[in-house]
Design a protein around this motif. Structure first.
Motif, PDB file in Angstrom:
ATOM      1  N   LEU A 118      44.553-107.394   8.183  1.00 22.05           N
ATOM      2  CA  LEU A 118      45.473-106.415   8.880  1.00 22.05           C
ATOM      3  C   LEU A 118      44.486-106.083   9.920  1.00 22.05           C
ATOM      4  O   LEU A 118      43.280-106.003   9.808  1.00 22.05           O
ATOM      5  CB  LEU A 118      45.604-105.192   8.187  1.00 22.05           C
ATOM      6  N   ARG A 119      45.152-106.107  11.562  1.00 25.05           N
ATOM      7  CA  ARG A 119      44.215-105.645  12.542  1.00 25.05           C
ATOM      8  C   ARG A 119      45.030-104.360  12.931  1.00 25.05           C
ATOM      9  O   ARG A 119      45.966-104.226  13.328  1.00 25.05           O
ATOM     10  CB  ARG A 119      44.490-106.715  13.455  1.00 25.05           C
ATOM     11  N   CYS A 120      43.909-103.289  12.980  1.00 20.13           N
ATOM     12  CA  CYS A 120      44.320-102.053  13.239  1.00 20.13           C
ATOM     13  C   CYS A 120      43.157-101.217  13.905  1.00 20.13           C
ATOM     14  O   CYS A 120      42.148-101.641  13.790  1.00 20.13           O
ATOM     15  CB  CYS A 120      44.904-101.399  11.900  1.00 20.13           C
ATOM     16  N   ARG A 121      43.784-100.235  14.278  1.00 22.25           N
ATOM     17  CA  ARG A 121      42.546 -99.564  15.367  1.00 22.25           C
ATOM     18  C   ARG A 121      42.076 -98.288  14.415  1.00 22.25           C
ATOM     19  O   ARG A 121      40.794 -97.885  14.575  1.00 22.25           O
ATOM     20  CB  ARG A 121      43.243 -98.757  16.795  1.00 22.25           C
ATOM     21  N   ARG A 122      42.993 -97.813  13.596  1.00 21.04           N
ATOM     22  CA  ARG A 122      42.554 -96.834  12.767  1.00 21.04           C
ATOM     23  C   ARG A 122      42.813 -96.896  11.276  1.00 21.04           C
ATOM     24  O   ARG A 122      43.638 -96.176  10.530  1.00 21.04           O
ATOM     25  CB  ARG A 122      43.339 -95.367  13.080  1.00 21.04           C
ATOM     26  N   CYS A 123      42.206 -98.087  10.813  1.00 23.20           N
ATOM     27  CA  CYS A 123      42.164 -98.505   9.515  1.00 23.20           C
ATOM     28  C   CYS A 123      42.003 -97.626   8.439  1.00 23.20           C
ATOM     29  O   CYS A 123      40.818 -96.932   9.023  1.00 23.20           O
ATOM     30  CB  CYS A 123      41.584 -99.800   9.154  1.00 23.20           C
ATOM     31  N   GLY A 124      42.597 -97.426   7.394  1.00 23.15           N
ATOM     32  CA  GLY A 124      42.278 -96.342   6.571  1.00 23.15           C
ATOM     33  C   GLY A 124      42.856 -94.913   6.734  1.00 23.15           C
ATOM     34  O   GLY A 124      42.578 -94.036   5.972  1.00 23.15           O
ATOM     35  N   THR A 125      43.466 -94.932   7.908  1.00 24.25           N
ATOM     36  CA  THR A 125      44.152 -93.472   7.919  1.00 24.25           C
ATOM     37  C   THR A 125      45.556 -93.310   8.035  1.00 24.25           C
ATOM     38  O   THR A 125      46.157 -94.577   7.823  1.00 24.25           O
ATOM     39  CB  THR A 125      43.602 -93.037   9.573  1.00 24.25           C
ATOM     40  N   PRO A 126      45.969 -92.224   7.914  1.00 21.55           N
ATOM     41  CA  PRO A 126      47.726 -92.259   7.662  1.00 21.55           C
ATOM     42  C   PRO A 126      48.359 -93.202   9.097  1.00 21.55           C
ATOM     43  O   PRO A 126      49.338 -93.532   8.866  1.00 21.55           O
ATOM     44  CB  PRO A 126      47.958 -90.860   7.611  1.00 21.55           C
ATOM     45  N   ASP A 127      47.706 -93.115  10.195  1.00 21.66           N
ATOM     46  CA  ASP A 127      48.321 -93.729  11.315  1.00 21.66           C
ATOM     47  C   ASP A 127      47.908 -95.294  11.415  1.00 21.66           C
ATOM     48  O   ASP A 127      48.229 -96.042  12.532  1.00 21.66           O
ATOM     49  CB  ASP A 127      47.794 -93.124  12.620  1.00 21.66           C
ATOM     50  N   ALA A 128      47.197 -95.653  10.326  1.00 23.69           N
ATOM     51  CA  ALA A 128      46.515 -97.359  10.453  1.00 23.69           C
ATOM     52  C   ALA A 128      47.825 -98.222  10.757  1.00 23.69           C
ATOM     53  O   ALA A 128      47.659 -99.167  11.319  1.00 23.69           O
ATOM     54  CB  ALA A 128      45.900 -97.419   9.089  1.00 23.69           C
ATOM     55  N   ASP A 129      48.804 -97.910  10.062  1.00 28.20           N
ATOM     56  CA  ASP A 129      49.894 -99.208  10.080  1.00 28.20           C
ATOM     57  C   ASP A 129      50.831 -99.149  11.478  1.00 28.20           C
ATOM     58  O   ASP A 129      51.395 -99.944  11.937  1.00 28.20           O
ATOM     59  CB  ASP A 129      50.931 -98.873   9.224  1.00 28.20           C
ATOM     60  N   GLU A 130      50.518 -97.881  12.258  1.00 24.57           N
ATOM     61  CA  GLU A 130      51.202 -97.850  13.826  1.00 24.57           C
ATOM     62  C   GLU A 130      50.582 -98.881  14.611  1.00 24.57           C
ATOM     63  O   GLU A 130      49.323 -98.766  15.004  1.00 24.57           O
ATOM     64  CB  GLU A 130      51.218 -96.445  14.141  1.00 24.57           C
ATOM     65  N   GLY A 131      51.224 -99.897  15.136  1.00 19.88           N
ATOM     66  CA  GLY A 131      50.845-100.892  15.788  1.00 19.88           C
ATOM     67  C   GLY A 131      50.216-101.877  15.237  1.00 19.88           C
ATOM     68  O   GLY A 131      49.406-102.807  15.972  1.00 19.88           O
ATOM     69  N   ALA A 132      49.830-101.909  14.124  1.00 24.35           N
ATOM     70  CA  ALA A 132      49.175-102.913  13.410  1.00 24.35           C
ATOM     71  C   ALA A 132      49.681-104.276  13.181  1.00 24.35           C
ATOM     72  O   ALA A 132      50.806-104.275  13.057  1.00 24.35           O
ATOM     73  CB  ALA A 132      48.736-102.329  11.749  1.00 24.35           C
ATOM     74  N   ARG A 133      48.709-105.358  13.077  1.00 30.91           N
ATOM     75  CA  ARG A 133      49.333-106.476  12.840  1.00 30.91           C
ATOM     76  C   ARG A 133      48.883-107.262  11.659  1.00 30.91           C
ATOM     77  O   ARG A 133      47.567-107.074  11.302  1.00 30.91           O
ATOM     78  CB  ARG A 133      48.872-107.493  14.103  1.00 30.91           C
ATOM     79  N   SER A 134      49.682-107.706  10.968  1.00 31.61           N
ATOM     80  CA  SER A 134      49.550-108.280   9.440  1.00 31.61           C
ATOM     81  C   SER A 134      49.697-109.724   9.275  1.00 31.61           C
ATOM     82  O   SER A 134      50.532-110.311   9.935  1.00 31.61           O
ATOM     83  CB  SER A 134      50.365-107.355   8.509  1.00 31.61           C
ATOM     84  N   LEU A 135      49.008-110.524   8.621  1.00 33.85           N
ATOM     85  CA  LEU A 135      48.918-111.889   8.324  1.00 33.85           C
ATOM     86  C   LEU A 135      48.615-112.088   6.876  1.00 33.85           C
ATOM     87  O   LEU A 135      47.877-111.350   6.200  1.00 33.85           O
ATOM     88  CB  LEU A 135      47.648-112.603   8.842  1.00 33.85           C
ATOM     89  N   ASN A 136      49.627-112.737   6.286  1.00 34.00           N
ATOM     90  CA  ASN A 136      49.511-113.181   5.007  1.00 34.00           C
ATOM     91  C   ASN A 136      49.342-114.543   4.595  1.00 34.00           C
ATOM     92  O   ASN A 136      49.616-115.405   5.221  1.00 34.00           O
ATOM     93  CB  ASN A 136      50.976-112.820   4.206  1.00 34.00           C
ATOM     94  N   PHE A 137      48.416-114.857   3.792  1.00 33.96           N
ATOM     95  CA  PHE A 137      48.026-116.115   3.093  1.00 33.96           C
ATOM     96  C   PHE A 137      47.900-116.305   1.590  1.00 33.96           C
ATOM     97  O   PHE A 137      47.721-115.375   1.057  1.00 33.96           O
ATOM     98  CB  PHE A 137      46.529-116.422   3.635  1.00 33.96           C
ATOM     99  N   ARG A 138      48.406-117.618   1.142  1.00 35.30           N
ATOM    100  CA  ARG A 138      48.495-117.735  -0.367  1.00 35.30           C
ATOM    101  C   ARG A 138      47.367-118.673  -0.377  1.00 35.30           C
ATOM    102  O   ARG A 138      47.228-119.641   0.170  1.00 35.30           O
ATOM    103  CB  ARG A 138      49.995-118.417  -0.581  1.00 35.30           C
ATOM    104  N   VAL A 139      46.391-118.151  -1.142  1.00 33.69           N
ATOM    105  CA  VAL A 139      45.102-119.018  -1.453  1.00 33.69           C
ATOM    106  C   VAL A 139      45.084-119.627  -2.774  1.00 33.69           C
ATOM    107  O   VAL A 139      45.181-118.995  -3.680  1.00 33.69           O
ATOM    108  CB  VAL A 139      43.833-118.338  -1.181  1.00 33.69           C
ATOM    109  N   THR A 140      45.124-121.013  -2.831  1.00 34.49           N
ATOM    110  CA  THR A 140      45.188-121.877  -3.962  1.00 34.49           C
ATOM    111  C   THR A 140      43.633-122.442  -4.277  1.00 34.49           C
ATOM    112  O   THR A 140      43.542-123.337  -3.360  1.00 34.49           O
ATOM    113  CB  THR A 140      46.520-122.778  -4.120  1.00 34.49           C
ATOM    114  N   VAL A 141      43.131-122.037  -5.275  1.00 37.74           N
ATOM    115  CA  VAL A 141      41.783-122.889  -5.649  1.00 37.74           C
ATOM    116  C   VAL A 141      42.072-123.679  -6.696  1.00 37.74           C
ATOM    117  O   VAL A 141      42.384-123.225  -7.825  1.00 37.74           O
ATOM    118  CB  VAL A 141      40.810-121.392  -6.105  1.00 37.74           C
ATOM    119  N   GLY A 142      41.538-124.995  -6.446  1.00 40.82           N
ATOM    120  CA  GLY A 142      41.809-126.033  -7.487  1.00 40.82           C
ATOM    121  C   GLY A 142      40.466-126.475  -8.248  1.00 40.82           C
ATOM    122  O   GLY A 142      39.498-125.886  -7.908  1.00 40.82           O
TER     123      GLY A 142
END
Length: 142
Positions: A118-142
């Motif tokens: 998550l890329r945010c300006r006020r991470c960990g606050t109630p306003d953190a998700d406002e304007g935040a950018r999210s990336l999701n990855f599936r990591v497979t370890v073999g």
């Protein structure tokens, strides 16, 4: 011509073992010198082996006040552990202070886990998700 007392088959086996050990050593050194594998933002499926170190490269501009964090739910620590990161500024830097943020990880044990960044300006606050950018990855370890 005198014989060394070592049978010819044994000498040949010793040479083959020595060459194999040398090749393994060279492969290990090259792997360490080339650094960890780097995945980009678009690499939503990451496949690595246990014990492998890797990085995720993210576009970043610290001057705008935002920063990247590992978001909830956090990856399974038995499968994946964060090990740090660093920022590389664009070279030569354009008018801004943009560049690439590298988040470093170690694949611990075989398994599968999700990694949400998550890329945010006020991470960990109630306003953190406002304007935040999210990336999701599936990591497979073999």
């Amino acid at each position: 011509m005198e014989s060394s007392g070592i049978p010819k088959k044994s000498r040949l086996l010793a040479i083959v073992v020595a060459i194999a050990a040398l090749l393994i050593a060279v492969y290990s050194v090259i792997g360490q010198l080339s650094g960890p594998e780097v995945f980009a933002e678009g690499d939503t499926e990451i496949a690595v082996t246990a014990g492998e170190h890797f990085s995720v490269r993210l576009a970043d501009d610290p001057a705008d006040g935002g920063h990247w964090v590992i978001a909830e739910p956090r990856p399974d620590p038995a499968v994946l552990q964060a090990t740090g990161g660093h920022f590389d500024a664009d070279d030569p830097p354009p008018s801004g202070a943009g560049g690439s943020r590298y988040l470093d990880f170690t694949a611990v044990h075989p398994g599968r886990t999700d990694l949400r960044l998550l890329r945010c300006r006020r991470c960990g606050t109630p306003d953190a998700d406002e304007g935040a950018r999210s990336l999701n990855f599936r990591v497979t370890v073999g």
